[in-house]
Design a protein around this motif. Sequence first.
Motif, mmCIF file in Angstrom:
data_model
loop_
_atom_site.group_PDB
_atom_site.id
_atom_site.type_symbol
_atom_site.label_atom_id
_atom_site.label_comp_id
_atom_site.label_asym_id
_atom_site.label_seq_id
_atom_site.Cartn_x
_atom_site.Cartn_y
_atom_site.Cartn_z
ATOM 1 N N ARG A 107 2.733 12.799 5.470
ATOM 2 C CA ARG A 107 3.237 11.836 4.491
ATOM 3 C C ARG A 107 2.171 11.536 3.428
ATOM 4 O O ARG A 107 2.492 11.371 2.248
ATOM 5 C CB ARG A 107 3.667 10.554 5.205
ATOM 6 N N GLU A 112 2.898 9.828 -0.023
ATOM 7 C CA GLU A 112 3.617 8.691 0.546
ATOM 8 C C GLU A 112 2.687 7.939 1.516
ATOM 9 O O GLU A 112 1.748 8.505 2.076
ATOM 10 C CB GLU A 112 4.866 9.175 1.300
ATOM 11 N N ASP A 113 3.031 6.673 1.709
ATOM 12 C CA ASP A 113 2.316 5.860 2.687
ATOM 13 C C ASP A 113 0.800 5.882 2.429
ATOM 14 O O ASP A 113 -0.009 6.188 3.312
ATOM 15 C CB ASP A 113 2.621 6.357 4.112
#
Length: 233
Positions: A107, A112-113
């Motif tokens: 991720r 992301e994240d």
Amino acid sequence: MAREKIQIRKIDNATARQVTFSKRRRGLFKKAEELAVLCDAEVGIVIFSANGKLFEYASSSMKDIIEKRSMHSKKILLDKPSLDLNLDNCNFESLRKTVTEETQQLRKTRGEDLKGLSIEELQQLEKTLEAGLDRVLEKKGDKIKERISGLEKKGLQLKEENTRLRQQMELDMSTVGKQVVTDPENGLYEDGQSSESVTNASHSGGPQDYDDSFDTSLKLGLPWKESNATMMQ
């Protein structure tokens, strides 16, 4: 006077060892009986001497005591997880933890994240992505070069095949259209015709004598046969 403490070890003298065995065995059975009576317990004792002789004591039935002991052992095995099961559980937890960590890393590589990452961690992630991108571009370049090389090789093969076909076609056309005299004395050509037949054939296509009747029939719009018959009358 206090009793002297006996050192616990194997008795070397066979006669003394047998006497001690008999005394201790009777004392053990007596203590087992007292325990069964005082505590209302089921007691079973099995003893094999050095010579292999069996001695046993049971407060009730030795068979019932052994069966109860076997059932109790099976119950313990069923209630207590086996070692293999414990190992499987440990492996499962380890794999689950690894999958979770790899998923989080994936991720992050997708952008992301990213919350909670420090500047150093972001810089390290950037370096990792750049290194991966360089490897991808390098692999892509190798694939493109391989494809170009294959197309060039195929083009060269097609060019050679085209040249071969053109030469074959020119050879076939020269063989078909070539006119060579094979027998100059008799005037025979390659197709088997004499010079006289060729000459006659060339003159046979010349203009014919002019026919007035044919011209008249054309002017009157009549068939040639009818106009000819009228003129003969």
